[in-house]
Enzyme design. Structure first.
Site, PDB file in Angstrom:
ATOM      1  N   GLY A 668       0.821  -1.201   0.000  1.00 19.37           N
ATOM      2  CA  GLY A 668       0.000   0.000   0.000  1.00 19.37           C
ATOM      3  C   GLY A 668       0.857   1.254   0.000  1.00 19.37           C
ATOM      4  CB  CYS A 669       0.164   4.695  -1.182  1.00 20.52           C
ATOM      5  SG  CYS A 669      -1.480   4.925  -0.454  1.00 20.52           S
TER       6      CYS A 669
END
Length: 875
Positions: A668-669
């Site tokens: 995920g970012c």
């Protein structure tokens, strides 16, 4: 966070059984990217030793660890190691030192510690208004100075002994009675000693009683006058009497560093390198004196003895792995190279090959037959080189059919002594100096296979062997070499499944600049199927693939956009389609003939049917011919089956390369940025306090589905906090770093994470608070991050504060804005603050997906990713 003390109460699930009475051992456990302190109750000796030996397997292979344990256990206890500890280590890193010594003791080893107290003594003298005076680098020790020195040495000795005892390690304070001395020069230095005798019985009795001996460097004359002696000199004199396998000098710098390149020197073989080292312009003053002292010491000791200069926290890696961690200095032997068998001792070479070369030791061929092969090669215009050391502990044969061809490392035989002494590394340096291009083949069952992987630029598994190459860039040459070494044909173009990568685990971490070399000279495109193209990340992926020299889009699937042209894709006319999971499975059934890689850019909890369809379709296809799958959702980031690899290359590159399952869970970012910010300091984290991450994302991170979190009008002049607890990225950060740091599954790392959305479109800013188990300076923090990310093209380190607008639209993350609180705080500065920025759509998603695809497809890791310097001025 589940603390170790709680873990001990969990019965069968705990790592070691608690005893009714027994102190807690805090053992430093080091892995590739960091270490953490754990606590274990002192249990039965055998089970506890087994537990800690298993921990050691995480810093090196099982074979390495057991090899060194046997080596260290092959001598009497007092002959294992003499460790000299500087006063600064006791004052600044006592917990790590005690933990490291305890760790060694728990595997049955008894290091002998000789410590100094220079900084502490200077501080006390200053407080007493006594000037510290030196002559020729030696402290002039008058009566008042000596009186304070005795107090300081006793105090520091007591601190270390008590720290060990608190961890359950028996230690004996020895502040006198070991070193007998005469005055060095009474008129010049006053009460400074020259050691004339060492009473080894005092040390040995401590070990026989099961206690670690902790010595000060104070000495006495025969009539009882206390004299001051430099701790380095005291440790050296003790080593001359005990003749230990290891003499260890602990320092904060973790080794000696080359004065020109600034890089840590991994090994020094004095017989081969000493004279040239002294000629180096940067070898002067203290460095020259240190080298001379070590040379004089090792010249009096058996060749099996060596000196290690290392920091306390890396002691385990230095002692128990071939790669080591600090600077290893040993006498070694001079190396030779010869161009004819007549110029070497063929009988000694024969003996080494019969012991260490599998084809000759197994009887498949004989040394005489091999000599004949070399003679025939020379008759036909070829050449051969023979390399080795004087006692023939290591030997190599390099051949070449004709000038201009790539040389073949035909034999490389190293005895156990050569491996333990890193002599094989020295021989390798000599070989690659003469032959910048090499190819060689090694059986898969070779005990030292990892050593070859570490030195190769690329490899190809063929049957029961692995073909390695070094310095060869042209894939056509590689293909021909594989065919010649394996006896079977190799593909004429760079296949997507080949593992073509640069050295990943040199002695001090990832080698070179972290970039894999691309061996492909082919223009054959690799086809990508993109499922879920409507979102922002899908659009960025299309842009990246459009500019990628080897990737092209085969399918772009979007239910909403089906039938419409794919915007921004110019390589060929292409319309969106709406592929079902069954249709994707049908395409995957054809293997890589239709699609080489599938990228799933879908919301969470949607990818499973597509993955199941692909898995079912490719069940009968070999792993090399199966398409790879990169999933951008969170569905497989917590995979426990071993089928999926977590795709954060900067932290998991070696797993991505060596495991290569073809199934990659893209991080995920927020989780990417947080991990990049935390990982370098994992080893320093305080296990009793949680790291905290405050994150702010642009509203593109909320996706395209309408909500307040991506409504620019609602966000105007606003900041929204959401998911204040148990955000999926919070769990992901802790889950992944638990594996990165080697934490036990029952005692995982946890973090506190608070996400927010702001009124800008793309980009992420993270402010990370890291609780530390020791006081660390601001310069130390910056240096840790610079070293950790050295050579990483998609992570830049700055001492300034990263800014979102400078990073939006860029493919790299920026780590910086380092801060530590003043030491007037209650925790004495044991906290660091780190800032990270990255583009959530790029390094946080699409760029990272391309990075992972490149690795899995055997391409250069950064191929097709625009590389540029950051906008801000980096320090």
């Amino acid at each position: 966070m589940i603390r170790a003390s709680r873990l001990l109460k969990q019965g069968a699930g705990a790592i070691a059984r608690p005893r009714a009475i027994g102190p807690v051992l805090s053992a430093a456990h080091k892995t590739y990217s960091g270490h953490r302190a754990y606590s274990y109750q002192q249990g039965p000796d055998t089970s506890e030793k087994e537990t800690i030996v298993k921990l050691l397997y995480n810093i090196g292979s099982k074979k390495e660890v057991e090899q060194y344990l046997r080596h260290f256990s092959s001598v009497e206890s007092q002959k294992f190691a003499v460790i000299k500890v500087g006063g600064a280590v006791i004052s600044d890193d006592l917990a790590t030192l005690a933990s490291a010594l305890t760790f060694l003791n728990r595997v049955g080893l008894y290091p002998i510690v000789v410590h100094g107290a220079g900084p502490q003594l200077n501080k006390r003298l200053e407080a007493a208004n006594i000037e510290a005076r030196y002559e020729d680098g030696i402290r002039i020790t008058d009566g008042p100075t000596l009186a304070i020195a005795r107090e300081v040495f006793a105090s520091e000795n007591r601190k270390l002994v008590e720290a060990l005892e608190r961890l359950g390690t028996r230690a004996r304070p020895i502040t006198g009675g070991v070193f007998v001395a005469d005055y060095l020069n009474k008129d010049k230095y006053d009460r400074v000693g020259r050691i004339v005798r060492v009473n080894r019985e005092v040390v040995e009795s401590s070990i026989l009683a099961g206690c670690l001996p902790i010595l000060t460097s104070l000495a006495e004359t025969p009539d009882g006058q206390i004299l001051n002696v430099n701790a380095d000199i005291a440790a050296g004199e003790l080593a001359r009497v005990l003749e230990p396998l290891k003499i260890v000098y602990l320092n904060e710098k973790n080794g000696l560093y080359h004065g020109t390149t600034g890089k840590r020197i991994e090994t020094i073989h004095l017989d081969e390198e000493y004279e040239d080292l002294l000629k180096e312009p940067w070898v002067r003053y203290g460095t020259k004196l240190k080298l001379k002292e070590i040379k004089e010491l090792l010249d009096t000791l058996p060749r099996s003895s060596s000196v290690a200069i290392i920091s306390a926290e890396h002691l385990h890696k230095e002692l128990f792995t071939h790669s080591g961690a600090g600077t290893l200095i040993m006498r070694g032997h001079r190396l030779f190279s010869a161009r004819d068998l007549a110029n070497i001792d063929a009988d000694r070479l024969r003996a080494l090959l019969m012991e260490c070369d599998p084809t000759i030791s197994s009887g498949a061929t004989t040394a005489a037959s091999y000599w004949q092969q070399l003679a025939e090669l020379k008759k036909q215009g070829g050449e051969y080189w023979i390399y080795g050391d004087e006692p023939y502990q290591v030997a190599a044969v390099v051949t070449r059919q004709k000038e201009g061809q790539v040389a073949v490392l035909d034999k490389f035989a190293a005895s156990r002594a050569a491996v333990l002494g890193n002599i094989n590394d020295n021989a390798w340096k000599l070989i690659v100096r003469d032959h910048p291009r090499l190819v060689w083949s090694v059986p898969r069952a070779d005990d030292n296979l990892s050593w070859h992987f570490e030195r190769a630029d690329g490899s190809w598994a063929v049957g029961d062997n692995i073909v390695f190459w070094y310095g060869v860039e042209d894939w056509k040459q590689v293909s021909d070499l594989i065919a010649s070494k394996s006896g079977s044909a190799a593909p004429k173009q760079h296949p997507p499944g080949v593992r073509a990568y640069s050295t990943m685990a040199r002695r001090n971490g990832f080698a070179g600049n972290g970039q894999r070399r691309s061996y492909s000279s082919s223009s054959t495109p690799l086809r990508v199927g993109l499922i879920g193209a409507r979102g922002y990340t899908g659009r960025e992926l299309i842009k990246l693939i459009n500019g990628h020299p080897r990737l092209e889009l085969a399918y772009v699937s979007s239910r909403e956009l089906a039938g419409q042209p794919v915007a921004g894709y110019t390589k060929a006319p292409l319309d969106h389609v709406n592929l079902s999971a069954q249709e994707v499975g049908s395409i995957a059934r054809e293997g890589r003939s239709l699609v080489d890689a599938w990228v799933l850019a879908l919301p969470n909890n949607v990818a499973a049917p597509f993955v199941k369809a692909i898995d079912s379709a490719v069940g009968s296809i070999s792993r090399e011919e199966q398409p790879i799958v990169v999933d951008l959702s969170a569905d497989y980031r917590f995979d426990a089956t071993g089928e999926w690899v977590y795709g954060l290359p900067e932290l998991h590159r070696s797993t991505l390369v060596t495991k290569n399952t073809g199934r990659i869970a893209n991080p995920g970012c927020y989780a990417t940025g947080a991990q990049l910010g935390i990982a370098p300091l994992l080893r320093y984290l305080d296990a009793d306090r949680l790291p905290s991450v405050f994150g702010v994302s642009g509203y593109s991170g909320a996706g395209t589905k309408a909500s307040q979190k991506n409504d620019p009008m609602f966000l105007k002049d606003n900041l929204i906090a959401y998911a204040p607890v148990n955000h999926i990225h919070e769990r992901e950060i802790g889950h992944s770093l638990t594996r990165t740091g080697g934490f036990p599954s029952g005692n995982p790392l946890q973090v506190q994470f608070s996400p927010h959305v702001a009124p800008f479109f793309q980009g992420i800013h993270l402010t990370i608070h890291l609780p530390l188990r020791m006081s660390v300076s601001l310069s130390d923090i910056a240096e840790v991050y610079r070293e950790f990310y050295q050579g990483e093209k998609l992570v830049h380190v700055t001492e300034g504060t990263p800014v979102v607008r400078d990073n939006a639209g860029k493919h790299y993350a920026v780590v910086g804005g380092f801060a530590v609180p003043p030491h007037t705080e209650g925790l004495a500065g044991r906290r660091a603050v780190v800032n990270v920025t990255l583009d959530n759509l790029l390094k946080g998603a699409a760029t990272q997906a391309v990075q992972n695809m490149n690795i899995a497809l055997g391409l250069d890791e950064y191929l097709g990713i625009p590389l540029e310097e950051p906008a801000m001025s980096l320090k």
